[in-house]
Write a protein that holds these residues in place. Structure first.
Motif, PDB file in Angstrom:
ATOM      1  N   ILE A 145       0.844  -1.188   0.000  1.00  0.00           N
ATOM      2  CA  ILE A 145       0.000   0.000   0.000  1.00  0.00           C
ATOM      3  C   ILE A 145       0.885   1.245   0.000  1.00  0.00           C
ATOM      4  O   ILE A 145       1.863   1.336   0.735  1.00  0.00           O
ATOM      5  N   GLY A 146       0.538   2.195  -0.862  1.00  0.00           N
ATOM      6  CA  GLY A 146       1.322   3.409  -1.003  1.00  0.00           C
ATOM      7  C   GLY A 146       2.352   3.357  -2.113  1.00  0.00           C
ATOM      8  O   GLY A 146       2.956   4.380  -2.445  1.00  0.00           O
ATOM      9  N   ARG A 147       2.545   2.174  -2.715  1.00  0.00           N
ATOM     10  CA  ARG A 147       3.487   2.057  -3.831  1.00  0.00           C
ATOM     11  C   ARG A 147       2.808   2.479  -5.130  1.00  0.00           C
ATOM     12  O   ARG A 147       1.589   2.442  -5.265  1.00  0.00           O
ATOM     13  N   ARG A 148       3.638   2.851  -6.103  1.00  0.00           N
ATOM     14  CA  ARG A 148       3.139   3.357  -7.381  1.00  0.00           C
ATOM     15  C   ARG A 148       3.762   2.586  -8.536  1.00  0.00           C
ATOM     16  O   ARG A 148       4.887   2.098  -8.435  1.00  0.00           O
ATOM     17  N   ARG A 149       3.010   2.528  -9.630  1.00  0.00           N
ATOM     18  CA  ARG A 149       3.512   1.958 -10.875  1.00  0.00           C
ATOM     19  C   ARG A 149       3.070   2.850 -12.030  1.00  0.00           C
ATOM     20  O   ARG A 149       1.996   3.459 -11.969  1.00  0.00           O
ATOM     21  N   PRO A 150       3.868   2.915 -13.109  1.00  0.00           N
ATOM     22  CA  PRO A 150       3.422   3.661 -14.289  1.00  0.00           C
ATOM     23  C   PRO A 150       2.124   3.069 -14.837  1.00  0.00           C
ATOM     24  O   PRO A 150       1.874   1.864 -14.717  1.00  0.00           O
ATOM     25  N   LEU A 151       1.297   3.902 -15.429  1.00  0.00           N
ATOM     26  CA  LEU A 151       0.071   3.410 -16.051  1.00  0.00           C
ATOM     27  C   LEU A 151       0.404   2.303 -17.041  1.00  0.00           C
ATOM     28  O   LEU A 151       1.320   2.433 -17.853  1.00  0.00           O
ATOM     29  N   GLY A 152      -0.345   1.204 -16.962  1.00  0.00           N
ATOM     30  CA  GLY A 152      -0.136   0.070 -17.848  1.00  0.00           C
ATOM     31  C   GLY A 152       0.703  -1.033 -17.255  1.00  0.00           C
ATOM     32  O   GLY A 152       0.664  -2.167 -17.740  1.00  0.00           O
ATOM     33  N   VAL A 153       1.468  -0.737 -16.206  1.00  0.00           N
ATOM     34  CA  VAL A 153       2.397  -1.718 -15.625  1.00  0.00           C
ATOM     35  C   VAL A 153       1.719  -2.390 -14.432  1.00  0.00           C
ATOM     36  O   VAL A 153       1.683  -1.845 -13.334  1.00  0.00           O
ATOM     37  N   GLY A 154       1.170  -3.580 -14.660  1.00  0.00           N
ATOM     38  CA  GLY A 154       0.381  -4.271 -13.650  1.00  0.00           C
ATOM     39  C   GLY A 154      -1.082  -4.243 -14.044  1.00  0.00           C
ATOM     40  O   GLY A 154      -1.525  -3.378 -14.813  1.00  0.00           O
ATOM     41  N   GLN A 166      -8.600   7.193 -25.987  1.00  0.00           N
ATOM     42  CA  GLN A 166      -7.410   6.711 -26.677  1.00  0.00           C
ATOM     43  C   GLN A 166      -6.351   7.797 -26.855  1.00  0.00           C
ATOM     44  O   GLN A 166      -5.155   7.525 -26.739  1.00  0.00           O
ATOM     45  N   GLY A 167      -6.779   9.026 -27.124  1.00  0.00           N
ATOM     46  CA  GLY A 167      -5.805  10.105 -27.269  1.00  0.00           C
ATOM     47  C   GLY A 167      -5.054  10.369 -25.980  1.00  0.00           C
ATOM     48  O   GLY A 167      -3.831  10.576 -25.986  1.00  0.00           O
ATOM     49  N   GLU A 168      -5.771  10.365 -24.849  1.00  0.00           N
ATOM     50  CA  GLU A 168      -5.124  10.576 -23.557  1.00  0.00           C
ATOM     51  C   GLU A 168      -4.227   9.401 -23.196  1.00  0.00           C
ATOM     52  O   GLU A 168      -3.157   9.580 -22.599  1.00  0.00           O
ATOM     53  N   ALA A 169      -4.664   8.186 -23.546  1.00  0.00           N
ATOM     54  CA  ALA A 169      -3.840   7.011 -23.266  1.00  0.00           C
ATOM     55  C   ALA A 169      -2.529   7.076 -24.045  1.00  0.00           C
ATOM     56  O   ALA A 169      -1.458   6.743 -23.517  1.00  0.00           O
ATOM     57  N   ASP A 174       3.341   8.128 -23.990  1.00  0.00           N
ATOM     58  CA  ASP A 174       4.495   8.944 -24.391  1.00  0.00           C
ATOM     59  C   ASP A 174       5.322   9.326 -23.163  1.00  0.00           C
ATOM     60  O   ASP A 174       6.557   9.317 -23.200  1.00  0.00           O
ATOM     61  N   ARG A 175       4.623   9.661 -22.079  1.00  0.00           N
ATOM     62  CA  ARG A 175       5.318  10.136 -20.880  1.00  0.00           C
ATOM     63  C   ARG A 175       5.924   9.000 -20.061  1.00  0.00           C
ATOM     64  O   ARG A 175       6.977   9.177 -19.438  1.00  0.00           O
ATOM     65  N   VAL A 176       5.267   7.832 -20.017  1.00  0.00           N
ATOM     66  CA  VAL A 176       5.771   6.750 -19.163  1.00  0.00           C
ATOM     67  C   VAL A 176       6.721   5.810 -19.896  1.00  0.00           C
ATOM     68  O   VAL A 176       7.378   4.977 -19.257  1.00  0.00           O
ATOM     69  N   GLY A 189       4.476  -1.026 -27.322  1.00  0.00           N
ATOM     70  CA  GLY A 189       3.568  -1.713 -28.233  1.00  0.00           C
ATOM     71  C   GLY A 189       2.711  -2.745 -27.520  1.00  0.00           C
ATOM     72  O   GLY A 189       1.512  -2.873 -27.794  1.00  0.00           O
ATOM     73  N   LEU A 190       3.320  -3.493 -26.598  1.00  0.00           N
ATOM     74  CA  LEU A 190       2.571  -4.498 -25.851  1.00  0.00           C
ATOM     75  C   LEU A 190       1.483  -3.842 -25.006  1.00  0.00           C
ATOM     76  O   LEU A 190       0.331  -4.314 -24.977  1.00  0.00           O
ATOM     77  N   LEU A 191       1.816  -2.749 -24.327  1.00  0.00           N
ATOM     78  CA  LEU A 191       0.822  -2.079 -23.494  1.00  0.00           C
ATOM     79  C   LEU A 191      -0.312  -1.508 -24.337  1.00  0.00           C
ATOM     80  O   LEU A 191      -1.480  -1.543 -23.923  1.00  0.00           O
TER      81      LEU A 191
END
Length: 273
Positions: A145-154, A166-169, A174-176, A189-191
């Motif tokens: 609890i309290g840990r973070r992951r980039p969007l898409g990872v997990g 889709q545009g926001e994703a 691009d950022r992560v 590509g996988l994400l």
């Protein structure tokens, strides 16, 4: 929201001091005014939105800036909430979601016998805010609890990524993307492909991508009225997850809907879905 047009309110004299409680109320009014707009605001606009005289609003803004909750922009005396204020807001939203999800988390851990997890989107990351362990003797490693992951990872983070337009994703990826180097089995590509599959299925599925022998199913909790997006998931040994994917997904969709209802009720908002 965009900044309002020129406010008509006169600067006027400052209101008489009314003690500590009155000062706190004025500070809250200014913070609410700043939170209502995406762009930095002028003093005149903040005073009008907070229903304060300009001299009073200026004093409140200076105090908030000195305490790290407001930042000034350039020489034009524009003001916006600081990153610290943003983090406090994230913590508040996480607490509201955790409270609304408590009963569902317990139920999911009992019905699945595996680990139920809860996450909330914070910018380009998934913040894990709660878990409940089931009775199955084999547990996969989970984030604390309290840990973070980039969007898409997990799996929870993947459900949060798939919940974005889709545009926001694409912009989020691009950022992560630089952070994906820490996860050798993952690629942009996988994400992108897994997020599209999650949109089509209505749930995210991950197997052996982050933790060898571990997988999970997750469903997003969309509550834009409350200013947040969360995800509820069940994680466990890969073979158990894959054998029950459809069952777990149906269970998670039902609980996600209940969490959304409780969340909006707790916030005094009406369920529009």
């Amino acid at each position: 929201m965009s900044p309002p047009p020129d406010a008509a309110r006169s600067p006027g004299p400052p209101a008489a001091a009314g003690g500590g409680t009155n000062s706190i109320e004025k500070a809250c009014a200014v913070l609410r005014a700043l939170a209502g707009f995406d762009a930095p605001l002028r003093l005149i606009d903040i005073a009008a939105a907070a229903d304060l005289h300009q001299a009073t609003a200026a004093r409140v803004l200076e105090t908030l800036a000195e305490n790290g909750l407001v930042r000034r922009h350039g020489r034009r005396r524009l003001y916006a909430l600081s990153p610290l204020a943003g983090r406090l807001g994230q913590a508040g939203r996480a607490g509201i979601l955790r409270e609304a999800a408590h009963a569902s988390m317990l139920r999911l851990s009992v019905l699945s016998d595996d680990t139920a997890m809860l996450s909330v989107r914070c910018g380009d990351e998934a913040l894990y805010i709660a878990h409940e362990f089931g009775r199955h003797p084999i547990r996969v490693d989970t984030l604390g609890i309290g840990r973070r992951r980039p969007l898409g990872v997990g799996v929870g983070a993947l459900a949060l990524l798939a919940a974005l337009p889709q545009g926001e994703a694409k912009a989020a990826l691009d950022r992560v993307e630089p952070a994906l180097a820490r996860f050798p089995l993952l690629s942009r590509g996988l994400l992108e492909r897994e997020a599209e599959r999650a949109r089509t299925r209505g749930h995210a599925l991950v197997a052996d991508l982050i933790t060898p022998g571990g997988g999970g199913v997750a469903v997003a909790i969309r509550a834009p009225e409350a200013g947040l997006t969360g995800a509820v998931s069940v994680v466990g040994p890969t073979d158990r997850i894959l054998a029950r994917e459809a069952e777990l997904a149906a269970m998670l969709r039902e609980e996600a809907a209940l969490i959304r209802e409780r969340l909006l009720a707790n916030c005094g908002l009406q369920n529009s879905i």
